[in-house]
Design a protein around this motif. Structure first.
Motif: not given
Length: 209
Positions: A85-111
């Motif tokens: 279960a820990l590995w399952s959750r760790f994988t999900a955390l990493g995937t979603l953190l990547d999504q957050v970082r990718t979205l944040r990097a799209q614009r220096s000043r997000p709307g």
């Protein structure tokens, strides 16, 4: 932090997509988003180190040893399920953190739209978990869902607990080796004793040495 509704918005138009009856958190500011991402990244780094330690723990080999019985078998089986279960959750955390970082990097000043999406990823209860602790790919209605930071918090405490439990299992195995000797050596001595018996089961001289 208390929700801060946008001017003119209501709870009805801030529901989480796909989650009936769940109200989306009020949008964070750009600075709040950045602080949350840094905190989540730091938590991910700590969890990553803990999962590495768990994966290389000497007690891990004892978790899936076949032939256990009784309390030891139940303990090992429960620990194995916890680690999965820990590995399952760790994988999900990493995937979603990547999504957050990718979205944040799209614009220096997000709307406003980007901030709303980032807030949803960071704060909404969006990670479905089952009764066994595993992340669900196809969550049924009413499934328990965790926000990212809560997922990270549970991962930190859960990985530390799993390491402690592995240490207990490893120490118990080491105590048995000290008491009875390595299993391979004990089996070799037993086979030697059997071989030392005569054809009629009478001990030979070697058996008496």
């Amino acid at each position: 932090m208390a929700d801060r509704a946008r001017p003119g918005s209501t709870a009805a138009d801030r529901t989480v997509p796909g989650l009936t009856g769940v109200t989306a958190p009020a949008p964070l500011s750009r600075d709040e988003v950045d602080v949350a991402i840094v905190a989540l990244g730091a938590a991910h780094d700590r969890i990553s180190a803990a999962m590495y330690a768990l994966d290389n723990h000497p007690g891990l080999a004892a978790v899936r040893v076949p032939g256990r019985t009784g309390r030891t078998e139940r303990y090992a089986a429960d620990l194995a399920a916890q680690i999965d279960a820990l590995w399952s959750r760790f994988t999900a955390l990493g995937t979603l953190l990547d999504q957050v970082r990718t979205l944040r990097a799209q614009r220096s000043r997000p709307g406003d739209e980007e901030l709303a999406k980032l807030t949803w990823l960071l704060r909404a209860p969006m990670v479905p978990v089952g009764a066994n602790g595993m992340v669900l790919d196809d969550a049924p209605p009413g499934a328990v869902r965790l926000p990212l930071m809560e997922l990270a918090r549970q991962l930190e405490t859960g990985s530390a607990d799993a390491i402690d439990r592995l240490s207990i299992l490893d120490e118990a195995g080491s105590a048995l080796v000290v008491r009875f000797g390595p299993p391979g050596e004990a089996l070799a001595r037993l086979r030697a004793a059997v071989d030392a018996l005569g054809p009629d089961g009478a001990p030979t001289a070697a058996c008496l040495l």
